[in-house]
Design a protein around this motif. Structure first.
Motif, mmCIF file in Angstrom:
data_model
loop_
_atom_site.group_PDB
_atom_site.id
_atom_site.type_symbol
_atom_site.label_atom_id
_atom_site.label_comp_id
_atom_site.label_asym_id
_atom_site.label_seq_id
_atom_site.Cartn_x
_atom_site.Cartn_y
_atom_site.Cartn_z
ATOM 1 N N ALA A 1 0.827 -1.203 0.000
ATOM 2 C CA ALA A 1 0.000 0.000 0.000
ATOM 3 C C ALA A 1 0.860 1.252 0.000
ATOM 4 O O ALA A 1 0.532 2.244 -0.661
ATOM 5 C CB ALA A 1 -0.936 -0.009 1.205
ATOM 6 N N ALA A 2 1.964 1.226 0.719
ATOM 7 C CA ALA A 2 2.859 2.384 0.763
ATOM 8 C C ALA A 2 3.517 2.633 -0.587
ATOM 9 O O ALA A 2 3.850 3.763 -0.926
ATOM 10 C CB ALA A 2 3.921 2.182 1.832
ATOM 11 N N LEU A 3 3.701 1.595 -1.374
ATOM 12 C CA LEU A 3 4.294 1.756 -2.702
ATOM 13 C C LEU A 3 3.250 2.107 -3.761
ATOM 14 O O LEU A 3 3.530 2.868 -4.687
ATOM 15 C CB LEU A 3 5.021 0.471 -3.106
ATOM 16 N N ILE A 4 2.068 1.582 -3.650
ATOM 17 C CA ILE A 4 1.053 1.750 -4.689
ATOM 18 C C ILE A 4 0.271 3.057 -4.526
ATOM 19 O O ILE A 4 -0.071 3.699 -5.527
ATOM 20 C CB ILE A 4 0.106 0.541 -4.699
ATOM 21 N N MET A 5 -0.024 3.485 -3.325
ATOM 22 C CA MET A 5 -0.860 4.671 -3.107
ATOM 23 C C MET A 5 -0.303 5.945 -3.738
ATOM 24 O O MET A 5 -1.065 6.690 -4.357
ATOM 25 C CB MET A 5 -1.109 4.887 -1.605
ATOM 26 N N VAL B 1 1.501 6.227 -6.401
ATOM 27 C CA VAL B 1 1.322 6.079 -7.850
ATOM 28 C C VAL B 1 -0.137 6.288 -8.223
ATOM 29 O O VAL B 1 -0.459 6.973 -9.198
ATOM 30 C CB VAL B 1 1.840 4.692 -8.317
ATOM 31 N N VAL B 2 -1.033 5.714 -7.466
ATOM 32 C CA VAL B 2 -2.468 5.878 -7.732
ATOM 33 C C VAL B 2 -2.879 7.335 -7.581
ATOM 34 O O VAL B 2 -3.629 7.868 -8.405
ATOM 35 C CB VAL B 2 -3.296 4.957 -6.802
ATOM 36 N N MET B 3 -2.388 8.000 -6.580
ATOM 37 C CA MET B 3 -2.715 9.413 -6.381
ATOM 38 C C MET B 3 -2.163 10.278 -7.516
ATOM 39 O O MET B 3 -2.856 11.176 -7.998
ATOM 40 C CB MET B 3 -2.171 9.905 -5.033
ATOM 41 N N LEU B 4 -0.941 10.013 -7.946
ATOM 42 C CA LEU B 4 -0.354 10.758 -9.051
ATOM 43 C C LEU B 4 -1.149 10.545 -10.334
ATOM 44 O O LEU B 4 -1.427 11.506 -11.061
ATOM 45 C CB LEU B 4 1.108 10.350 -9.253
ATOM 46 N N LEU B 5 -1.517 9.328 -10.618
ATOM 47 C CA LEU B 5 -2.321 9.050 -11.810
ATOM 48 C C LEU B 5 -3.691 9.718 -11.736
ATOM 49 O O LEU B 5 -4.193 10.228 -12.745
ATOM 50 C CB LEU B 5 -2.472 7.544 -12.014
ATOM 51 N N THR B 6 -4.275 9.749 -10.564
ATOM 52 C CA THR B 6 -5.575 10.409 -10.396
ATOM 53 C C THR B 6 -5.453 11.910 -10.653
ATOM 54 O O THR B 6 -6.275 12.498 -11.374
ATOM 55 C CB THR B 6 -6.122 10.157 -8.984
ATOM 56 N N VAL B 7 -4.433 12.537 -10.096
ATOM 57 C CA VAL B 7 -4.223 13.970 -10.314
ATOM 58 C C VAL B 7 -3.949 14.253 -11.789
ATOM 59 O O VAL B 7 -4.470 15.224 -12.352
ATOM 60 C CB VAL B 7 -3.069 14.482 -9.421
ATOM 61 N N MET B 8 -3.169 13.425 -12.431
ATOM 62 C CA MET B 8 -2.865 13.629 -13.846
ATOM 63 C C MET B 8 -4.109 13.449 -14.720
ATOM 64 O O MET B 8 -4.286 14.175 -15.697
ATOM 65 C CB MET B 8 -1.750 12.685 -14.302
ATOM 66 N N MET B 9 -4.983 12.520 -14.382
ATOM 67 C CA MET B 9 -6.222 12.345 -15.142
ATOM 68 C C MET B 9 -7.151 13.546 -14.975
ATOM 69 O O MET B 9 -7.788 13.985 -15.928
ATOM 70 C CB MET B 9 -6.941 11.059 -14.718
ATOM 71 N N ILE B 10 -7.211 14.092 -13.764
ATOM 72 C CA ILE B 10 -8.016 15.287 -13.534
ATOM 73 C C ILE B 10 -7.442 16.455 -14.326
ATOM 74 O O ILE B 10 -8.171 17.215 -14.968
ATOM 75 C CB ILE B 10 -8.095 15.609 -12.028
ATOM 76 N N PHE B 11 -6.112 16.605 -14.301
ATOM 77 C CA PHE B 11 -5.492 17.678 -15.071
ATOM 78 C C PHE B 11 -5.742 17.499 -16.564
ATOM 79 O O PHE B 11 -6.001 18.470 -17.273
ATOM 80 C CB PHE B 11 -3.988 17.745 -14.821
ATOM 81 N N LEU B 12 -5.672 16.286 -17.066
ATOM 82 C CA LEU B 12 -5.930 16.026 -18.483
ATOM 83 C C LEU B 12 -7.349 16.431 -18.866
ATOM 84 O O LEU B 12 -7.571 17.000 -19.937
ATOM 85 C CB LEU B 12 -5.683 14.553 -18.804
ATOM 86 N N ALA B 13 -8.301 16.168 -17.996
ATOM 87 C CA ALA B 13 -9.681 16.572 -18.263
ATOM 88 C C ALA B 13 -9.803 18.095 -18.302
ATOM 89 O O ALA B 13 -10.467 18.654 -19.188
ATOM 90 C CB ALA B 13 -10.612 15.985 -17.206
ATOM 91 N N ILE B 14 -9.155 18.788 -17.371
ATOM 92 C CA ILE B 14 -9.198 20.253 -17.354
ATOM 93 C C ILE B 14 -8.500 20.825 -18.585
ATOM 94 O O ILE B 14 -8.983 21.771 -19.210
ATOM 95 C CB ILE B 14 -8.575 20.791 -16.047
#
Length: 154
Positions: free
Chosen positions: A18-22, A24-37
């Motif tokens: 969880a410490a390794l994956i979280m 990465v998941v948060m970064l991908l989520t932020v990047m997807m939100i930025f891509l939508a904007i």
């Protein structure tokens, strides 16, 4: 009768994963939100550039200065308060006898770009959107509509 069950907790490897994956998941989520904007902002800019160019092509404008002032007013009004991920925004309007061209220039406010700039050289975050529309000539438009009406009547 109550049976007591001893809770052993989660295994240690789950915490490490969880410490390794979280992050990465948060970064991908932020990047997807930025891509939508970013996609929204680019769409607004392209539509606004074309609509502003159309504002300068109306047939009642006799001079290029009238067409340019109408296109400039529309170019500023159409994007005011609608862009989220852009800064250093400006526009250019060019008018000639045949067309009106509106060009938007801005810089994309990308997350983590300063950090990434340390490792990758030559990152260009500038965005240029240009659209043009043909100026209407009343005489030619009337002749073309008469030709079309004649073809439809046949």
């Amino acid at each position: 009768m109550h049976v007591l069950v001893k809770d052993h907790g989660e295994p240690a490897y789950f915490t490490v994963e969880a410490a390794l994956i979280m992050p990465v998941v948060m970064l991908l989520t932020v990047m997807m939100i930025f891509l939508a904007i970013y996609s929204y902002d680019r769409c607004v800019m392209e539509h606004s550039a074309y609509e502003a160019a159309l504002q300068g092509t109306k047939s009642h404008f006799k001079t290029a200065e009238e067409a340019q002032s109408a296109a400039c007013a529309a170019a500023e009004r159409l994007v005011r308060g609608k862009l989220f991920a852009m800064y250093d925004f400006r526009y250019d309007v060019a008018v000639d006898a045949a067309s009106v061209t509106v060009t938007y220039h801005c810089v994309v406010n990308m997350p983590l770009v300063t950090w990434l700039g340390e490792y990758v050289s030559g990152i260009d975050t500038a965005l240029d959107v240009s659209k043009s529309a043909g100026r209407l000539r009343q005489t030619r438009a009337i002749r073309d509509s008469r030709i079309l009406n004649g073809l439809i009547a046949e």
